[in-house]
Design an enzyme around this catalytic site. Sequence first.
Site, PDB file in Angstrom:
ATOM      1  N   ARG A  15       0.960  -1.263  -0.143  1.00 38.81           N
ATOM      2  CA  ARG A  15      -0.073   0.038  -0.016  1.00 38.81           C
ATOM      3  C   ARG A  15       0.770   1.305   0.208  1.00 38.81           C
ATOM      4  NH1 ARG A  15      -3.836  -0.556   4.718  1.00 38.81           N
ATOM      5  NH2 ARG A  15      -2.547  -2.281   5.173  1.00 38.81           N
ATOM      6  N   LYS A  22       9.133  -0.955   2.536  1.00 36.76           N
ATOM      7  CA  LYS A  22       8.459  -0.280   3.380  1.00 36.76           C
ATOM      8  C   LYS A  22       9.338   0.468   4.410  1.00 36.76           C
ATOM      9  CE  LYS A  22       5.155  -1.756   6.043  1.00 36.76           C
ATOM     10  NZ  LYS A  22       3.598  -2.143   6.474  1.00 36.76           N
ATOM     11  N   GLY A  78       3.648 -15.600   7.115  1.00 33.93           N
ATOM     12  CA  GLY A  78       2.868 -15.190   8.332  1.00 33.93           C
ATOM     13  C   GLY A  78       3.852 -14.884   9.585  1.00 33.93           C
ATOM     14  N   TYR A 100       7.690  -4.721  15.511  1.00 29.52           N
ATOM     15  CA  TYR A 100       7.525  -4.532  14.061  1.00 29.52           C
ATOM     16  C   TYR A 100       8.356  -3.610  13.401  1.00 29.52           C
ATOM     17  CZ  TYR A 100       2.897  -7.416  14.159  1.00 29.52           C
ATOM     18  OH  TYR A 100       1.959  -8.308  14.479  1.00 29.52           O
ATOM     19  N   ASP A 102       7.769  -1.656  11.338  1.00 29.74           N
ATOM     20  CA  ASP A 102       7.125  -0.612  10.526  1.00 29.74           C
ATOM     21  C   ASP A 102       6.307   0.162  11.477  1.00 29.74           C
ATOM     22  OD1 ASP A 102       5.308  -2.708  11.094  1.00 29.74           O
ATOM     23  OD2 ASP A 102       4.426  -2.603   9.088  1.00 29.74           O
ATOM     24  N   ARG A 332      28.109  26.919   3.065  1.00 24.13           N
ATOM     25  CA  ARG A 332      28.486  25.741   2.641  1.00 24.13           C
ATOM     26  C   ARG A 332      29.536  24.909   3.259  1.00 24.13           C
ATOM     27  NH1 ARG A 332      29.571  26.161  -3.492  1.00 24.13           N
ATOM     28  NH2 ARG A 332      30.031  23.728  -3.111  1.00 24.13           N
ATOM     29  N   SER A 404      33.492  46.922  -4.220  1.00 23.44           N
ATOM     30  CA  SER A 404      32.917  46.152  -4.956  1.00 23.44           C
ATOM     31  C   SER A 404      33.207  45.606  -6.390  1.00 23.44           C
ATOM     32  CB  SER A 404      31.533  47.032  -5.077  1.00 23.44           C
ATOM     33  OG  SER A 404      31.104  47.432  -3.867  1.00 23.44           O
ATOM     34  N   ALA A 422      37.221  49.380  -6.593  1.00 20.56           N
ATOM     35  CA  ALA A 422      36.134  48.567  -7.137  1.00 20.56           C
ATOM     36  C   ALA A 422      36.027  48.431  -8.457  1.00 20.56           C
ATOM     37  CB  ALA A 422      34.644  49.496  -6.863  1.00 20.56           C
TER      38      ALA A 422
HETATM   39  C1  UD1 Z   1      -0.942  -8.426  12.556  1.00 19.63           C
HETATM   40  C2  UD1 Z   1      -1.289  -9.211  13.585  1.00 19.63           C
HETATM   41  C3  UD1 Z   1      -2.490  -8.616  14.163  1.00 19.63           C
HETATM   42  C4  UD1 Z   1      -2.299  -7.037  14.638  1.00 19.63           C
HETATM   43  C5  UD1 Z   1      -1.570  -6.310  13.693  1.00 19.63           C
HETATM   44  C6  UD1 Z   1      -1.102  -4.953  14.024  1.00 19.63           C
HETATM   45  C7  UD1 Z   1      -0.872 -11.478  12.953  1.00 19.63           C
HETATM   46  C8  UD1 Z   1      -1.541 -12.874  12.625  1.00 19.63           C
HETATM   47  N1  UD1 Z   1      -1.724 -10.607  13.026  1.00 19.63           N
HETATM   48  O1  UD1 Z   1      -1.761  -8.380  11.598  1.00 19.63           O
HETATM   49  O2  UD1 Z   1      -3.187  -9.116  15.230  1.00 19.63           O
HETATM   50  O3  UD1 Z   1      -3.592  -6.507  14.857  1.00 19.63           O
HETATM   51  O4  UD1 Z   1      -0.431  -7.141  12.923  1.00 19.63           O
HETATM   52  O5  UD1 Z   1      -0.663  -4.222  12.944  1.00 19.63           O
HETATM   53  O6  UD1 Z   1       0.226 -11.364  13.465  1.00 19.63           O
HETATM   54  N2  UD1 Z   1       5.870  -9.733   8.447  1.00 19.63           N
HETATM   55  C9  UD1 Z   1       6.896 -10.507   8.322  1.00 19.63           C
HETATM   56  N3  UD1 Z   1       6.710 -11.778   7.612  1.00 19.63           N
HETATM   57  C10 UD1 Z   1       5.577 -12.278   7.512  1.00 19.63           C
HETATM   58  C11 UD1 Z   1       4.160 -11.570   7.779  1.00 19.63           C
HETATM   59  C12 UD1 Z   1       4.573 -10.417   8.100  1.00 19.63           C
HETATM   60  O7  UD1 Z   1       7.943 -10.177   8.500  1.00 19.63           O
HETATM   61  O8  UD1 Z   1       5.404 -13.342   6.717  1.00 19.63           O
HETATM   62  C13 UD1 Z   1       6.005  -8.616   9.418  1.00 19.63           C
HETATM   63  C14 UD1 Z   1       5.382  -7.621   8.443  1.00 19.63           C
HETATM   64  O9  UD1 Z   1       6.636  -6.823   7.675  1.00 19.63           O
HETATM   65  C15 UD1 Z   1       5.016  -6.480   9.713  1.00 19.63           C
HETATM   66  C16 UD1 Z   1       4.353  -7.418  10.653  1.00 19.63           C
HETATM   67  O10 UD1 Z   1       5.049  -8.470  10.494  1.00 19.63           O
HETATM   68  O11 UD1 Z   1       5.902  -5.702  10.122  1.00 19.63           O
HETATM   69  C17 UD1 Z   1       2.885  -7.429  10.671  1.00 19.63           C
HETATM   70  O12 UD1 Z   1       2.459  -8.019   9.388  1.00 19.63           O
HETATM   71  P1  UD1 Z   1       1.244  -7.671   8.677  1.00 19.63           P
HETATM   72  O13 UD1 Z   1       1.110  -8.421   7.403  1.00 19.63           O
HETATM   73  O14 UD1 Z   1       1.116  -6.122   8.698  1.00 19.63           O
HETATM   74  O15 UD1 Z   1       0.148  -8.155   9.954  1.00 19.63           O
HETATM   75  P2  UD1 Z   1      -1.206  -7.871  10.036  1.00 19.63           P
HETATM   76  O16 UD1 Z   1      -2.143  -8.690   9.138  1.00 19.63           O
HETATM   77  O17 UD1 Z   1      -1.565  -6.379  10.106  1.00 19.63           O
HETATM   78 CA    CA Z   2      -0.017  -4.231   9.663  1.00 17.01          CA
END
Ligand code: UD1
Ligand code: CA
Length: 474
Positions: A15, A22, A78, A100, A102, A332, A404, A422
Amino acid sequence: MSIKTIILAAGQGTRMRSSRPKVLHEIANKPLLQHVHETSLSLDNNTVFIIYGHGGETVKQSLSQLDATWIEQKQQLGTGHAVQQAIHHVEDGDTVLILYGDVPLLKASTLQTLLKKVSATSLALLTVTLDDPTGYGRIVRDKDHAVIKIVEQKDANEVELQISEGNTGILACKGKQLKNWLSRLSNNNAQNEYYLTDIIEMAVDDGLTIETTQADSQDEVLGVNNRSQLAHLERVYQLQQAEMLMEKGVTLRDPNRTDVRGEFAALGQDIDVDINVIFEGVNRIGSYVKIGPNCLIKNATIADGVEILANSVIEDAVVGADSRIGPFARLRPQAELADHVHIGNFVEIKKSTVASGSKINHLSYIGDSEIGSKVNVGAGTITCNYDGVNKFKTIIEDGAFIGSDTQLVAPVTVGKNATIGAGSTITKDTPAEQLTLSRVKQVSVASWQRPVKLAETVPDSSLHSLHPCKSEKE
Ligand code: UD1
Ligand code: CA
């Protein structure tokens, strides 16, 4: 207590609509992931692991300086799967903290509170109560208010979707238990992912309590998924910086219009900052410094009592005490000004030293120069420091007066107390105390006559009549 922090940063960030991963997008000129990493470093006895994936090589390369172990998650199956990638680095006795990459504005104090809630009989979970929890995993509690599980948005039923307490994703637990729970995860859910959140129910089944805590503000736990959220968190961060500056005794005419993209290695008192000033890199700013509107101050050292007037740009430069810069001045890299120096409008100074009390007030370029004290450089003076291949030095000794519109063709030295007339082009060293000038002799031509306008061709009269204003006048 030994902590292993695992930062999840393998997600795609679709997104953002960006070719850049990101976590490399920035807040205050610093990648999101680096913000998270820095916060985690403030914890004692902590080892950091970064799980990278999508566009990961770029992330790893651009942040290779970070003190962390990089672990690739080849496929994003996941959050649970992501944590699994690092689990062999975890000892049974460790406390594991999941962050996380991000979620950039999380505070170290919040993490400390969370970590205090971890034990062999409890898992610590950071939750957030939201007006609109859409997208978040929901925290499901029993009638005694004890957490029993987390259900993801896509797996939640009608009743669960009404829960306003969401999962931030940030949690901490013991290594031994985590290993066990991760080995039991399945992807039998709406997204066919290995959800880290499934460990909550397992922990409850194993007889643990889920200890929850919340951050002081929601912004701390907000993640960046799009540019709008990035802009929001940039503003939040900037307001925090503004608060920090004001707490330290800086007047900000408008805290909403000050940007700090870096840090202050030194900060005096009673600094007065007008609107739209941007501080970048590492700045050192003394007391009683006044900074006018629209200035960019980057990696600068600014001594006490300096006044920087509107629209000035100062980069990798040193400004001595009680000097006055601008408006519209540009210092600079390696411009080094002593005290009581005046640099005025449209003056550019590069790799030059200017000693005490000297003035360069209008429209000048000073490069690769050494300017003594009490020198006056007139409007439009240019040091011609470059022959297209090499750079040469200009030396102007104490007390000299440069008229100048002078060009000083380097290498050249203007002697002590010398005066340059000047409009001169100075190509040879000029003696101390004397007047030197190089000017074509002025001539006047008595017989000269101004040119007269050549006879015009008569315009087409038919066109004339089409022009109402013209025909009326004529
Ligand atoms: C996740 C949580 C959710 C929470 C939300 C908050 C799970 C299953 N769900 O959901 O409960 O409310 O975050 O934002 O944990 N990432 C990886 N590898 C992967 C998947 C994700 O490194 O295979 C990282 C992403 O870069 C991100 C974080 O994990 O920094 C969360 O992943 P994202 O896909 O945003 O999770 P959500 O579905 O938002
Ligand atoms: Ca998220």
